[in-house]
Motif scaffolding. Structure first.
Motif, PDB file in Angstrom:
ATOM      1  N   ASP A 198       0.809  -1.219   0.000  1.00 29.05           N
ATOM      2  CA  ASP A 198       0.000   0.000   0.000  1.00 29.05           C
ATOM      3  C   ASP A 198       0.837   1.261   0.000  1.00 29.05           C
ATOM      4  N   TRP A 217       1.022   2.439  -3.512  1.00 29.97           N
ATOM      5  CA  TRP A 217      -0.208   2.741  -4.222  1.00 29.97           C
ATOM      6  C   TRP A 217      -0.386   4.246  -4.398  1.00 29.97           C
ATOM      7  N   PRO A 218      -0.743   4.693  -5.577  1.00 31.68           N
ATOM      8  CA  PRO A 218      -1.109   6.108  -5.746  1.00 31.68           C
ATOM      9  C   PRO A 218      -2.417   6.389  -5.013  1.00 31.68           C
ATOM     10  N   ALA A 219      -2.640   7.652  -4.704  1.00 34.03           N
ATOM     11  CA  ALA A 219      -3.836   8.030  -3.942  1.00 34.03           C
ATOM     12  C   ALA A 219      -5.116   7.570  -4.635  1.00 34.03           C
ATOM     13  N   LYS A 236      -5.742   3.927  -3.855  1.00 34.70           N
ATOM     14  CA  LYS A 236      -6.166   3.721  -2.466  1.00 34.70           C
ATOM     15  C   LYS A 236      -7.651   4.021  -2.325  1.00 34.70           C
ATOM     16  N   GLU A 237      -8.077   5.108  -2.926  1.00 34.99           N
ATOM     17  CA  GLU A 237      -9.496   5.463  -2.873  1.00 34.99           C
ATOM     18  C   GLU A 237     -10.336   4.431  -3.611  1.00 34.99           C
TER      19      GLU A 237
END
Length: 282
Positions: free
Chosen positions: A227, A230-232, A235-236
């Protein structure tokens, strides 16, 4: 041998599709180890022998120390289905436990993964780069390039195929729930593929320094703290897709009839019996 991400993804979805993945995984126990590069890499004879020995060790560890925890997990899931008591909180708890189980395996296999990757020669690393590029291109052509509506329909169709062995034929309202879920995910495949490509690039970057100090730390991050890479946006999207999977699970169970629940419980019991009968538990 099976692939980087094969492991407790089988528990990770937690939706009924997750049970399908669990069942498939235990038809071949070696699918539990997520660190083989067999899809992407042609290992030489010495590497294969080394790998097979380590694989056997990890499978013994997993069966003796991790598998027993899956039995009460299945029991609680089955009880929730039988009593129709599952809610979002219960599913979150089960999912969290699945993620913890996956994390334990990642920690266990990290030293072996480091050692395997350090054995790769320059040609193997180059071949791996080419294979990764082909992997992303293939997935893009199949999952991202088609029009969004086509992606949605394929996503729904695949989910229905995974659900039917567990619930039988879906009723019209259940089919509508699957369609709604598939549409809700929107461009999930594009965002997920971008995250996959990002992880592959990070691995290749680490391999360029595989014989330097700190390589083990970089591999640990790749396997144990994915994680952090992971780009934002992903994640969303991951949080959104997990919530959608729980919502779909609850809706399908709410709409299920007695025959469907009976079939699901029977399959869960059969799966539990198969787990409990494994030699390492007896």
């Amino acid at each position: 041998m099976r692939r980087w991400h094969a492991l407790l993804w089988l528990l990770g979805l937690l939706a009924l599709a997750g049970c399908t993945r669990m069942d498939l995984a235990y038809r071949n126990l070696d699918t539990l180890i997520p660190w083989t590069l067999d899809d992407y890499l042609d290992m030489n004879r010495e590497q294969k022998h080394w790998f097979e020995d380590r694989l056997a060790e990890h499978l013994r560890w997993h069966c003796q120390t991790q598998l027993p925890g899956y039995l009460p997990w299945l029991d609680r899931f089955e009880q929730g289905v039988a009593e129709r008591s599952l809610d979002d909180r219960a599913l979150r708890t089960l999912t969290d436990e699945a993620e913890q189980a996956a994390a334990a395996v990642a920690v266990q296999i990290t030293p072996s993964a480091v050692e395997l990757l350090q054995q790769l020669n320059d040609q193997q690393v180059s071949d791996l780069k080419v294979a990764f590029a082909k992997d992303i291109a293939k997935r893009h052509a199949e999952k991202v390039a088609p029009p969004l509506e086509e992606q949605i329909q394929k996503r729904a169709g695949n989910m229905i195929k995974r659900l039917e062995p567990w619930l039988g034929d879906l009723h019209p309202q259940q089919l509508a729930a699957v369609q709604s879920w598939a549409r809700q995910l929107g461009e999930h495949d594009r965002i997920a593929l971008e995250a996959r490509a990002r992880w592959q690039r990070a691995l290749l970057e680490a391999l360029a320094h595989r014989r330097e100090p700190g390589f083990d730390t970089r591999v640990a991050q790749l396997l144990q703290r994915r994680d952090s890479l992971w780009p934002a946006a992903y994640k969303e999207e991951r949080a959104r897709s997990e919530a959608a999977a729980r919502q779909l699970t609850l809706e399908l169970l709410r709409l299920s009839d007695a025959d469907q629940r009976g079939q699901l419980i029977e399959r869960l019991q059969h799966l539990r019996e198969r787990f409990a009968s494994l030699r390492c538990l007896n």
